[in-house]
Design an enzyme around this catalytic site. Structure first.
Site, mmCIF file in Angstrom:
data_model
loop_
_atom_site.group_PDB
_atom_site.id
_atom_site.type_symbol
_atom_site.label_atom_id
_atom_site.label_comp_id
_atom_site.label_asym_id
_atom_site.label_seq_id
_atom_site.Cartn_x
_atom_site.Cartn_y
_atom_site.Cartn_z
ATOM 1 N N ASP A 61 0.841 -1.194 0.000
ATOM 2 C CA ASP A 61 0.000 0.000 0.000
ATOM 3 C C ASP A 61 0.879 1.248 0.000
ATOM 4 O O ASP A 61 1.615 1.498 0.958
ATOM 5 C CB ASP A 61 -0.895 -0.026 1.249
ATOM 6 N N VAL A 62 0.788 2.052 -1.063
ATOM 7 C CA VAL A 62 1.643 3.235 -1.168
ATOM 8 C C VAL A 62 1.338 4.277 -0.104
ATOM 9 O O VAL A 62 2.166 5.164 0.155
ATOM 10 C CB VAL A 62 1.542 3.877 -2.562
ATOM 11 N N ASN A 88 1.427 6.213 -10.170
ATOM 12 C CA ASN A 88 0.154 6.028 -10.858
ATOM 13 C C ASN A 88 -0.961 5.525 -9.949
ATOM 14 O O ASN A 88 -2.138 5.629 -10.301
ATOM 15 C CB ASN A 88 0.342 5.052 -12.028
ATOM 16 N N SER A 143 -4.700 14.354 -13.494
ATOM 17 C CA SER A 143 -5.975 14.203 -14.192
ATOM 18 C C SER A 143 -6.415 15.567 -14.688
ATOM 19 O O SER A 143 -5.993 16.610 -14.145
ATOM 20 C CB SER A 143 -7.034 13.642 -13.235
ATOM 21 N N SER A 145 -9.092 16.439 -13.900
ATOM 22 C CA SER A 145 -9.765 16.803 -12.652
ATOM 23 C C SER A 145 -8.829 17.505 -11.680
ATOM 24 O O SER A 145 -9.274 18.011 -10.649
ATOM 25 C CB SER A 145 -10.353 15.554 -11.984
ATOM 26 N N TYR A 156 -11.799 14.027 -5.089
ATOM 27 C CA TYR A 156 -10.861 13.640 -6.153
ATOM 28 C C TYR A 156 -10.222 14.879 -6.762
ATOM 29 O O TYR A 156 -9.011 14.894 -7.022
ATOM 30 C CB TYR A 156 -11.610 12.841 -7.204
ATOM 31 N N LYS A 160 -6.197 15.434 -6.914
ATOM 32 C CA LYS A 160 -5.457 15.586 -8.167
ATOM 33 C C LYS A 160 -4.928 17.011 -8.345
ATOM 34 O O LYS A 160 -3.878 17.214 -8.959
ATOM 35 C CB LYS A 160 -6.331 15.177 -9.350
ATOM 36 N N THR A 191 -10.549 2.322 -18.255
ATOM 37 C CA THR A 191 -9.925 1.575 -17.169
ATOM 38 C C THR A 191 -11.023 1.124 -16.207
ATOM 39 O O THR A 191 -12.187 1.532 -16.328
ATOM 40 C CB THR A 191 -8.916 2.439 -16.397
#
Length: 264
Positions: A61-62, A88, A143, A145, A156, A160, A191
């Site tokens: 888990d990053v 990513n 993104s 976004s 989100y 981002k 995706t």
């Protein structure tokens, strides 16, 4: 092309989608590739298509700061150094902020923002030792976004937006160390993250109408730009947040592609 012959690349979130396509792209161009996500089974499916001698799986888990140090350490032990970091890994959450629970906020911020910060911090010393011809590189997945607002994705958008500005800040800070820092800013891409959108024909049509090229992006479209930004071809490019969005960002000042009100 073999732009990454003998280079070593970490790609987080590489079990599917853009991350998997990016890992395959670097592998085709000669790189040693370190695959990462929280699912070893999914990573093994991606690794099955790659050269085992040039592939390392490090699941984890990053958003765990200790794990960030671990993946860099294991990469350098296996391949002798690090030349490219692709941040990513990411998750999204949609809805009205007033209705969001703490888990929504924590998950999106922890993985998208803290995960990127932790990985960058852990990787910088190793990247500074890189002998890559175009300099070492960090490529973040932001993104569209992260450059404008969406009607129903405030958490989100915040995450981002942080990645977009972090990319600029690190480019300023790390240039003297020979580390370039850039980001890709995709729009709607085929995706798993966009499955719900693409399953709703009316919603998908509303999104596609906002894309001048008339289609969603493919993971390979984004992977190609990530590889460019990491390569010697982009040796004088740093601090860029490059749209990979089919032209969405060309409509400056307009609502972003997730303008769900357009369904009506």
């Amino acid at each position: 092309m073999n732009r990454f012959q003998s280079a070593t690349v970490i790609v987080t979130g590489s079990s599917s989608g853009i991350g998997a396509a990016t890992a395959r792209r670097f592998a085709r161009e000669g790189a040693n590739v370190v695959l990462n996500s929280r699912s070893r089974d999914d990573l093994e499916r991606v690794a099955a298509d790659l050269d085992g001698d040039r592939t390392l799986i490090v699941e984890g888990d990053v958003s765990d700061k200790a794990f960030a140090a671990q993946i860099v350490e294991r990469t350098c032990e296996r391949f002798g150094g690090l030349d490219v970091l692709v941040n990513n890994a990411g998750v999204a959450a949609a809805g009205m902020l007033a209705e969001a629970d703490d888990g929504d906020i924590e998950s999106v911020i922890d993985i998208n923002v803290k995960g990127t910060l932790y990985l960058c911090r852990a990787a910088i010393p190793a990247l500074a030792q890189s002998k890559a011809a175009g300099g070492a590189a960090i490529v973040n997945t932001s993104s569209v976004s992260g450059t404008g607002g969406d009607w129903t994705m405030p958490i989100y958008n915040a995450a981002k937006g942080a990645i977009t500005n972090l990319t600029r800040a690190l480019a300023l800070q790390l240039g003297a160390s020979g580390i370039r820092v850039n980001a890709v800013c995709p729009s709607l891409t085929r995706t798993e993250m966009s499955d719900a959108i693409r399953a709703d024909e009316k919603l998908l049509d509303a999104f596609v109408r906002r894309i001048p090229l008339g289609r969603p992006g493919e993971p390979d479209d984004v992977a190609a730009v990530i590889a460019f930004l990491a390569s010697e071809d982009a040796r004088f490019v740093t601090g860029a947040n490059l749209p990979v969005d089919g032209g969405v960002s060309a409509s400056n000042g307009q609502p972003n592609f997730m303008a769900w009100k357009d369904q009506d």
